[in-house]
Design a protein around this motif. Structure first.
Motif, PDB file in Angstrom:
ATOM      1  N   THR A 187       0.837  -1.205   0.000  1.00 37.43           N
ATOM      2  CA  THR A 187       0.000   0.000   0.000  1.00 37.43           C
ATOM      3  C   THR A 187       0.869   1.251   0.000  1.00 37.43           C
ATOM      4  N   ASP A 188       1.946   1.245   0.767  1.00 39.85           N
ATOM      5  CA  ASP A 188       2.842   2.404   0.801  1.00 39.85           C
ATOM      6  C   ASP A 188       3.447   2.683  -0.571  1.00 39.85           C
ATOM      7  N   GLN A 189       3.866   1.637  -1.265  1.00 42.45           N
ATOM      8  CA  GLN A 189       4.431   1.817  -2.608  1.00 42.45           C
ATOM      9  C   GLN A 189       3.382   2.368  -3.575  1.00 42.45           C
ATOM     10  N   LEU A 190       2.153   1.865  -3.474  1.00 40.81           N
ATOM     11  CA  LEU A 190       1.074   2.349  -4.335  1.00 40.81           C
ATOM     12  C   LEU A 190       0.797   3.823  -4.059  1.00 40.81           C
ATOM     13  N   ASP A 191       0.709   4.187  -2.793  1.00 42.85           N
ATOM     14  CA  ASP A 191       0.445   5.583  -2.427  1.00 42.85           C
ATOM     15  C   ASP A 191       1.572   6.506  -2.896  1.00 42.85           C
ATOM     16  N   LYS A 192       2.811   6.051  -2.762  1.00 43.06           N
ATOM     17  CA  LYS A 192       3.953   6.858  -3.205  1.00 43.06           C
ATOM     18  C   LYS A 192       3.906   7.054  -4.729  1.00 43.06           C
ATOM     19  N   ALA A 193       3.609   6.000  -5.471  1.00 45.89           N
ATOM     20  CA  ALA A 193       3.519   6.101  -6.935  1.00 45.89           C
ATOM     21  C   ALA A 193       2.381   7.036  -7.340  1.00 45.89           C
ATOM     22  N   PHE A 194       1.270   6.961  -6.623  1.00 46.62           N
ATOM     23  CA  PHE A 194       0.135   7.835  -6.902  1.00 46.62           C
ATOM     24  C   PHE A 194       0.526   9.298  -6.724  1.00 46.62           C
ATOM     25  N   SER A 195       1.340   9.571  -5.726  1.00 51.06           N
ATOM     26  CA  SER A 195       1.758  10.949  -5.425  1.00 51.06           C
ATOM     27  C   SER A 195       2.834  11.474  -6.369  1.00 51.06           C
ATOM     28  N   ASP A 196       3.511  10.588  -7.052  1.00 44.17           N
ATOM     29  CA  ASP A 196       4.608  10.982  -7.950  1.00 44.17           C
ATOM     30  C   ASP A 196       4.041  11.252  -9.347  1.00 44.17           C
ATOM     31  N   PRO A 197       4.141  12.492  -9.843  1.00 40.87           N
ATOM     32  CA  PRO A 197       3.555  12.809 -11.147  1.00 40.87           C
ATOM     33  C   PRO A 197       4.384  12.349 -12.350  1.00 40.87           C
ATOM     34  N   THR A 198       5.509  11.683 -12.106  1.00 43.82           N
ATOM     35  CA  THR A 198       6.365  11.245 -13.206  1.00 43.82           C
ATOM     36  C   THR A 198       5.655  10.193 -14.049  1.00 43.82           C
ATOM     37  N   ALA A 199       5.679  10.389 -15.360  1.00 42.49           N
ATOM     38  CA  ALA A 199       5.075   9.421 -16.274  1.00 42.49           C
ATOM     39  C   ALA A 199       5.911   8.140 -16.252  1.00 42.49           C
ATOM     40  N   ARG A 200       5.246   7.020 -15.975  1.00 45.01           N
ATOM     41  CA  ARG A 200       5.902   5.710 -16.027  1.00 45.01           C
ATOM     42  C   ARG A 200       4.831   4.644 -15.919  1.00 45.01           C
ATOM     43  N   SER A 201       5.257   3.414 -16.103  1.00 46.96           N
ATOM     44  CA  SER A 201       4.340   2.279 -15.998  1.00 46.96           C
ATOM     45  C   SER A 201       4.686   1.468 -14.759  1.00 46.96           C
ATOM     46  N   TYR A 202       3.646   1.140 -14.009  1.00 46.08           N
ATOM     47  CA  TYR A 202       3.799   0.353 -12.796  1.00 46.08           C
ATOM     48  C   TYR A 202       3.033  -0.949 -12.942  1.00 46.08           C
ATOM     49  N   LEU A 203       3.571  -1.999 -12.387  1.00 46.90           N
ATOM     50  CA  LEU A 203       2.865  -3.261 -12.267  1.00 46.90           C
ATOM     51  C   LEU A 203       2.342  -3.331 -10.843  1.00 46.90           C
ATOM     52  N   VAL A 204       1.037  -3.496 -10.688  1.00 42.10           N
ATOM     53  CA  VAL A 204       0.400  -3.398  -9.377  1.00 42.10           C
ATOM     54  C   VAL A 204      -0.029  -4.775  -8.870  1.00 42.10           C
ATOM     55  N   ASP A 205       0.485  -5.158  -7.717  1.00 38.24           N
ATOM     56  CA  ASP A 205      -0.013  -6.347  -7.028  1.00 38.24           C
ATOM     57  C   ASP A 205      -1.390  -6.019  -6.454  1.00 38.24           C
ATOM     58  N   VAL A 206      -2.330  -6.902  -6.622  1.00 39.04           N
ATOM     59  CA  VAL A 206      -3.678  -6.684  -6.096  1.00 39.04           C
ATOM     60  C   VAL A 206      -3.651  -6.416  -4.600  1.00 39.04           C
ATOM     61  N   THR A 207      -2.770  -7.094  -3.891  1.00 37.41           N
ATOM     62  CA  THR A 207      -2.738  -6.940  -2.433  1.00 37.41           C
ATOM     63  C   THR A 207      -2.215  -5.580  -1.982  1.00 37.41           C
ATOM     64  N   SER A 208      -1.757  -4.746  -2.913  1.00 34.31           N
ATOM     65  CA  SER A 208      -1.344  -3.396  -2.529  1.00 34.31           C
ATOM     66  C   SER A 208      -2.548  -2.491  -2.267  1.00 34.31           C
ATOM     67  N   PHE A 209      -3.736  -2.921  -2.701  1.00 37.36           N
ATOM     68  CA  PHE A 209      -4.940  -2.112  -2.463  1.00 37.36           C
ATOM     69  C   PHE A 209      -6.148  -2.934  -2.038  1.00 37.36           C
ATOM     70  N   TYR A 210      -6.046  -4.251  -2.086  1.00 39.69           N
ATOM     71  CA  TYR A 210      -7.197  -5.095  -1.754  1.00 39.69           C
ATOM     72  C   TYR A 210      -6.738  -6.253  -0.874  1.00 39.69           C
ATOM     73  N   GLN A 211      -7.032  -6.128   0.428  1.00 38.95           N
ATOM     74  CA  GLN A 211      -6.705  -7.163   1.404  1.00 38.95           C
ATOM     75  C   GLN A 211      -7.904  -7.345   2.325  1.00 38.95           C
TER      76      GLN A 211
END
Length: 181
Positions: A104-128
């Motif tokens: 979740t911390d990594q997801l929140d940090k990526a959300f806050s970073d406006p840099t254009a890039r592609s992320y691969l998201v583990d479901v458990t980073s937002f759904y537990q």
């Protein structure tokens, strides 16, 4: 006096859900998927949050539950969520995605970073199971087979306030005999 330009149009947020059947494809179908992901990785206008479906991996759990219906449905749901991490592991390697969000911390940090890039998201980073309080009560998914990885992609888009959600699906056309169908 120099002018400071404020960024009024931050990068767009796009959630891309790649169906598990697409990941399991081969040949030209898989090559097209890889090419598409490469275009996302080089796009400098958006942040792409890529989530994977389970394909045959999850389908095997459905079969197991059909054959043994006394298995606890809620537990089957959460087992499938855990299995999506394995699909994500494979996708990271197959699609050469280096920016993986596992917490979740990594997801929140990526959300806050406006840099254009592609992320691969583990479901458990937002759904537990013990951390779904952020989901509005009327949108909390049922812990059954009606909740799919498409549902989870919608939740990720909601969580990130995404500008767009793309669902990449490989349709099952085995029973289609004409273009009209």
């Amino acid at each position: 006096m120099p002018r400071v330009r404020l960024q009024t149009n931050p990068t767009r947020i796009v959630v891309v859900k790649i169906g598990g059947a697409s990941l399991f494809s081969t040949g030209i179908e898989f090559d097209r998927l890889v090419d598409y992901v490469e275009t996302l990785k080089t796009d400098e206008t958006s942040r792409y949050f890529i989530i994977l479906g389970g394909g045959d991996t999850i389908e095997s759990m459905r079969t197991l539950h059909r054959n043994h219906p006394y298995l606890d449905l809620s537990k089957m749901h959460w087992r499938c969520v855990e299995l999506l991490q394995g699909t994500c592991d494979v996708a990271a390697e197959l699609l050469d995605l280096e920016h993986r969000l596992a917490t979740t911390d990594q997801l929140d940090k990526a959300f806050s970073d406006p840099t254009a890039r592609s992320y691969l998201v583990d479901v458990t980073s937002f759904y537990q199971k013990d951390a779904i309080g952020w989901i509005p009560p009327d949108l909390v998914p049922a812990e059954n087979w009606e909740t799919t990885s498409d549902t989870l992609a919608w939740l990720l888009a909601l969580r990130l306030r995404a500008d767009e959600l793309q669902l990449i699906k490989k349709p099952d056309c085995r029973d289609v005999s004409s273009i009209e169908q």
